[in-house]
Design a protein around this motif. Sequence first.
Motif, PDB file in Angstrom:
ATOM      1  N   SER A  65       5.276   6.728  -1.215  1.00 22.78           N
ATOM      2  CA  SER A  65       4.957   8.356  -1.070  1.00 22.78           C
ATOM      3  C   SER A  65       6.335   8.886  -2.343  1.00 22.78           C
ATOM      4  O   SER A  65       6.162  10.208  -2.709  1.00 22.78           O
ATOM      5  CB  SER A  65       5.663   8.241   0.463  1.00 22.78           C
ATOM      6  OG  SER A  65       6.943   7.684   1.006  1.00 22.78           O
ATOM      7  N   ALA A  66       7.109   7.829  -3.213  1.00 18.61           N
ATOM      8  CA  ALA A  66       8.076   8.246  -4.108  1.00 18.61           C
ATOM      9  C   ALA A  66       6.934   8.395  -5.334  1.00 18.61           C
ATOM     10  O   ALA A  66       6.599   7.551  -5.703  1.00 18.61           O
ATOM     11  CB  ALA A  66       9.218   7.899  -4.224  1.00 18.61           C
ATOM     12  N   ASP A  67       6.274   9.201  -6.263  1.00 17.20           N
ATOM     13  CA  ASP A  67       6.359   9.603  -7.108  1.00 17.20           C
ATOM     14  C   ASP A  67       6.784   9.515  -8.606  1.00 17.20           C
ATOM     15  O   ASP A  67       8.000   8.453  -8.584  1.00 17.20           O
ATOM     16  CB  ASP A  67       6.900  11.084  -8.355  1.00 17.20           C
ATOM     17  CG  ASP A  67       5.848  11.549  -9.045  1.00 17.20           C
ATOM     18  OD1 ASP A  67       4.822  11.198  -9.450  1.00 17.20           O
ATOM     19  OD2 ASP A  67       6.657  12.297  -9.981  1.00 17.20           O
ATOM     20  N   GLY A  68       5.687   8.087  -8.948  1.00 18.49           N
ATOM     21  CA  GLY A  68       6.073   6.991 -10.415  1.00 18.49           C
ATOM     22  C   GLY A  68       6.546   5.839  -9.352  1.00 18.49           C
ATOM     23  O   GLY A  68       6.501   4.574 -10.082  1.00 18.49           O
ATOM     24  N   LEU A  69       6.795   5.724  -8.276  1.00 16.52           N
ATOM     25  CA  LEU A  69       7.517   4.185  -7.217  1.00 16.52           C
ATOM     26  C   LEU A  69       5.970   3.797  -6.820  1.00 16.52           C
ATOM     27  O   LEU A  69       5.567   4.119  -5.789  1.00 16.52           O
ATOM     28  CB  LEU A  69       8.333   4.605  -6.500  1.00 16.52           C
ATOM     29  CG  LEU A  69       8.594   3.588  -5.665  1.00 16.52           C
ATOM     30  CD1 LEU A  69       9.837   2.879  -6.330  1.00 16.52           C
ATOM     31  CD2 LEU A  69       9.807   3.948  -4.387  1.00 16.52           C
ATOM     32  N   PHE A  70       5.524   3.112  -7.482  1.00 17.20           N
ATOM     33  CA  PHE A  70       4.509   1.512  -6.756  1.00 17.20           C
ATOM     34  C   PHE A  70       5.325   0.688  -6.353  1.00 17.20           C
ATOM     35  O   PHE A  70       6.259   0.247  -6.215  1.00 17.20           O
ATOM     36  CB  PHE A  70       3.727   1.281  -7.795  1.00 17.20           C
ATOM     37  CG  PHE A  70       3.293   2.134  -8.668  1.00 17.20           C
ATOM     38  CD1 PHE A  70       1.408   2.149  -8.132  1.00 17.20           C
ATOM     39  CD2 PHE A  70       3.783   3.157  -9.406  1.00 17.20           C
ATOM     40  CE1 PHE A  70       1.040   3.286  -8.797  1.00 17.20           C
ATOM     41  CE2 PHE A  70       2.570   4.080  -9.776  1.00 17.20           C
ATOM     42  CZ  PHE A  70       1.243   4.052  -9.738  1.00 17.20           C
ATOM     43  N   ALA A  71       4.440   0.257  -5.056  1.00 16.21           N
ATOM     44  CA  ALA A  71       5.188  -1.310  -4.402  1.00 16.21           C
ATOM     45  C   ALA A  71       3.942  -3.014  -4.392  1.00 16.21           C
ATOM     46  O   ALA A  71       2.880  -1.951  -3.781  1.00 16.21           O
ATOM     47  CB  ALA A  71       5.728  -1.553  -3.169  1.00 16.21           C
ATOM     48  N   ALA A  72       4.459  -3.656  -4.681  1.00 20.24           N
ATOM     49  CA  ALA A  72       3.571  -4.660  -4.010  1.00 20.24           C
ATOM     50  C   ALA A  72       3.791  -6.085  -2.961  1.00 20.24           C
ATOM     51  O   ALA A  72       5.398  -5.915  -3.591  1.00 20.24           O
ATOM     52  CB  ALA A  72       2.745  -4.935  -4.862  1.00 20.24           C
ATOM     53  N   GLY A  73       3.248  -7.101  -3.067  1.00 21.24           N
ATOM     54  CA  GLY A  73       3.839  -7.685  -2.102  1.00 21.24           C
ATOM     55  C   GLY A  73       4.858  -7.744  -0.924  1.00 21.24           C
ATOM     56  O   GLY A  73       4.681  -7.260  -0.207  1.00 21.24           O
ATOM     57  N   ASP A  74       5.772  -9.022  -0.757  1.00 20.57           N
ATOM     58  CA  ASP A  74       5.981  -9.636   0.820  1.00 20.57           C
ATOM     59  C   ASP A  74       7.059  -7.662   0.601  1.00 20.57           C
ATOM     60  O   ASP A  74       7.341  -7.664   2.090  1.00 20.57           O
ATOM     61  CB  ASP A  74       7.471 -10.915   0.907  1.00 20.57           C
ATOM     62  CG  ASP A  74       6.447 -11.262   0.713  1.00 20.57           C
ATOM     63  OD1 ASP A  74       4.868 -11.661   0.284  1.00 20.57           O
ATOM     64  OD2 ASP A  74       6.563 -12.960   1.655  1.00 20.57           O
ATOM     65  N   CYS A  75       7.495  -6.418   0.248  1.00 20.34           N
ATOM     66  CA  CYS A  75       8.281  -6.229   0.847  1.00 20.34           C
ATOM     67  C   CYS A  75       7.113  -5.259   1.066  1.00 20.34           C
ATOM     68  O   CYS A  75       8.247  -3.570   1.317  1.00 20.34           O
ATOM     69  CB  CYS A  75       9.328  -5.533  -0.708  1.00 20.34           C
ATOM     70  SG  CYS A  75       8.296  -4.564  -2.075  1.00 20.34           S
ATOM     71  N   CYS A  76       6.040  -4.609   1.579  1.00 18.17           N
ATOM     72  CA  CYS A  76       5.097  -3.633   1.143  1.00 18.17           C
ATOM     73  C   CYS A  76       4.315  -3.614   2.015  1.00 18.17           C
ATOM     74  O   CYS A  76       4.194  -4.818   3.143  1.00 18.17           O
ATOM     75  CB  CYS A  76       4.498  -3.511  -0.133  1.00 18.17           C
ATOM     76  SG  CYS A  76       3.130  -4.472  -0.166  1.00 18.17           S
ATOM     77  N   GLU A  77       4.184  -2.576   2.874  1.00 17.26           N
ATOM     78  CA  GLU A  77       2.545  -2.784   3.740  1.00 17.26           C
ATOM     79  C   GLU A  77       1.574  -2.576   3.545  1.00 17.26           C
ATOM     80  O   GLU A  77       1.303  -1.109   3.070  1.00 17.26           O
ATOM     81  CB  GLU A  77       3.020  -1.751   4.744  1.00 17.26           C
ATOM     82  CG  GLU A  77       4.535  -2.254   5.382  1.00 17.26           C
ATOM     83  CD  GLU A  77       4.750  -1.352   6.542  1.00 17.26           C
ATOM     84  OE1 GLU A  77       4.147  -1.594   7.305  1.00 17.26           O
ATOM     85  OE2 GLU A  77       5.550  -1.994   6.974  1.00 17.26           O
ATOM     86  N   GLY A  78       0.554  -3.639   3.905  1.00 13.35           N
ATOM     87  CA  GLY A  78      -0.523  -3.405   2.117  1.00 13.35           C
ATOM     88  C   GLY A  78      -1.231  -3.672   3.241  1.00 13.35           C
ATOM     89  O   GLY A  78      -1.345  -3.746   4.269  1.00 13.35           O
ATOM     90  N   ARG A  79      -3.177  -3.501   2.994  1.00  9.64           N
ATOM     91  CA  ARG A  79      -4.059  -3.004   3.530  1.00  9.64           C
ATOM     92  C   ARG A  79      -4.309  -4.263   4.099  1.00  9.64           C
ATOM     93  O   ARG A  79      -5.031  -5.486   3.596  1.00  9.64           O
ATOM     94  CB  ARG A  79      -5.248  -2.221   2.618  1.00  9.64           C
ATOM     95  CG  ARG A  79      -6.541  -2.286   3.563  1.00  9.64           C
ATOM     96  CD  ARG A  79      -7.213  -1.160   3.275  1.00  9.64           C
ATOM     97  NE  ARG A  79      -8.237  -1.028   4.645  1.00  9.64           N
ATOM     98  CZ  ARG A  79      -9.934  -1.059   4.271  1.00  9.64           C
ATOM     99  NH1 ARG A  79      -9.807  -1.576   3.118  1.00  9.64           N
ATOM    100  NH2 ARG A  79     -10.721  -1.413   5.220  1.00  9.64           N
ATOM    101  N   ASP A  80      -4.475  -4.690   5.619  1.00 10.43           N
ATOM    102  CA  ASP A  80      -4.899  -5.360   6.042  1.00 10.43           C
ATOM    103  C   ASP A  80      -6.084  -5.421   7.155  1.00 10.43           C
ATOM    104  O   ASP A  80      -6.334  -4.465   7.634  1.00 10.43           O
ATOM    105  CB  ASP A  80      -4.091  -6.109   7.528  1.00 10.43           C
ATOM    106  CG  ASP A  80      -4.273  -7.397   8.537  1.00 10.43           C
ATOM    107  OD1 ASP A  80      -5.573  -7.634   8.451  1.00 10.43           O
ATOM    108  OD2 ASP A  80      -3.337  -7.991   9.243  1.00 10.43           O
ATOM    109  N   LEU A  81      -6.861  -6.175   6.525  1.00  7.68           N
ATOM    110  CA  LEU A  81      -8.606  -6.000   6.448  1.00  7.68           C
ATOM    111  C   LEU A  81      -8.958  -6.044   8.326  1.00  7.68           C
ATOM    112  O   LEU A  81      -9.819  -5.367   8.780  1.00  7.68           O
ATOM    113  CB  LEU A  81      -9.936  -6.853   6.128  1.00  7.68           C
ATOM    114  CG  LEU A  81     -10.360  -6.128   4.975  1.00  7.68           C
ATOM    115  CD1 LEU A  81     -10.715  -7.603   3.928  1.00  7.68           C
ATOM    116  CD2 LEU A  81     -10.385  -5.745   4.320  1.00  7.68           C
TER     117      LEU A  81
END
Length: 421
Positions: A269-285
């Motif tokens: 939600s913050a400008d220019g800030l991306f996240a990936a891996g175990d620290c984030c909530e990614g799409r679960d099919l």
Amino acid sequence: MDRFAIVGFGCAGYHALKAMREAGCSAAVDVYSDTGLPPYNPMLTTYYVKGKIPYEAMFPFGTMDEIQKEYEFRLFQQRTVEFIDTGRKIIRCADGMETAYDKILISTGARAFSPPVGNLPAERIFSMRCVEDAVRLREAVTAGGLRRVLVVGASMVGIKLVELLHERGVEVVFSDLAQHIFPTAAFEGTSERIEAFLQEKGVELRFGVKTTQAEEQEGRAAVRFSDGSCVIVDAVINCIGTRTALSCLPPEEVRIVRGVVVDDHMRTSADGLFAAGDCCEGRDLCIDGTRIIGLWASAVLQGETAGKNMAGLDVSYPGTLVHNITHFMGIDFVSFGDKSLPGQRQVYLDKDGQYVEAVVQDGRIQCINLLNLFKNSGAVKNYMLRALYPHDTPLDPQMKAVLLKSGLPKELTDLLGGSVK
Ligand SMILES: Cc1cc2nc3c(=O)[nH]c(=O)nc-3n(C[C@H](O)[C@H](O)[C@H](O)COP(=O)(O)OP(=O)(O)OC[C@H]3O[C@@H](n4cnc5c(N)ncnc54)[C@H](O)[C@@H]3O)c2cc1C
């Protein structure tokens, strides 16, 4: 020139860097790592403790020098990022150093949750997440002082520790507050079969209880459980879960639930800030929503997706089919999907140590457990993905024949891929 930052250099951070450079991105990239080590694969740590792989094999992408030669970046090693000012786009490290960024990736993963166990001294308590944990446990295991060990947490990590201790002739007590092993992935029928197998091998199970107290007693540890029982052991290994490593993010600026919430481009939600891996909530099919996934393959793909989007491409993360695949002590357990989803429970196979149970809703498998059917797991996964990404191609008749020959009933193969047209 743009300045990008990567905070946390594990699987997701490495793949983001690689994807940026492979996309032709020429931005200056600063990598912050709180370790002095190259990115490692946490799932290999138990194999190192076992003595099955050498120390270097835990680092699948090579040494830091090798990585730096391949993908140019400025490295801040043994530097913990303490705070990210997402408004001013400034990173502050624990030693006070401040740097600016234009775009930043948070790939700080998770840390083992290891609360103190009663009054036991720290040297009796172990956990298993990082390389340092593995080195410490291996030293303790090879020193030969461990005759009886309590493994707390009937998880995929816990079972690997049970296996390696058992292989070394160490007596194991395996406990969990849940009533059964693999509580988030296995149906009761599957768990009961695995538990019977473990008990046959001499593993002492204490499920449905929690540790309440512990103290030194005649040179060993006396650990008490909520049912009043007590075990005497030489060490306790905690495998009770992880917590996202997100203390550097301001929660009032960045949307965090359990992990950082990301969209399909891995943007937060913050400008220019991306996240990936175990620290984030990614799409679960399976749930068609987002949550922490905690799988190596997702960290790879999420890292790549974030890296490409930071480099200016327009790439979506397709989502993950949640799975657990584990081999231990000569058996294997595979689960795909979310066992808490609604539907009709059915056992499809229960013969000669093989067991298949699934939850089915509207002709679609929501979750499936396969015990001792590892060879079929790839095909089953593909078919589940077909259902999640609907398309018109008919089921490959050859693959269906293979599945039928391997023992899966026709009723199930029809469900997995639809009827042959
Ligand atoms: C024992 C074990 C077994 C596993 N087995 C499997 C398996 O069989 N199959 C599977 O798919 N997955 C498995 N996993 C999960 C898989 O390893 C993870 O999903 C994957 O490694 C996550 O990668 P990541 O890059 O998100 O995080 P990590 O690998 O945790 O990397 C994050 C890095 O960031 C660093 N960091 C954190 N905070 C900061 C900070 N503030 N400043 C600087 N650096 C920071 C950390 O020290 C770490 O080096 C297992 C995990 C464990 C622990």
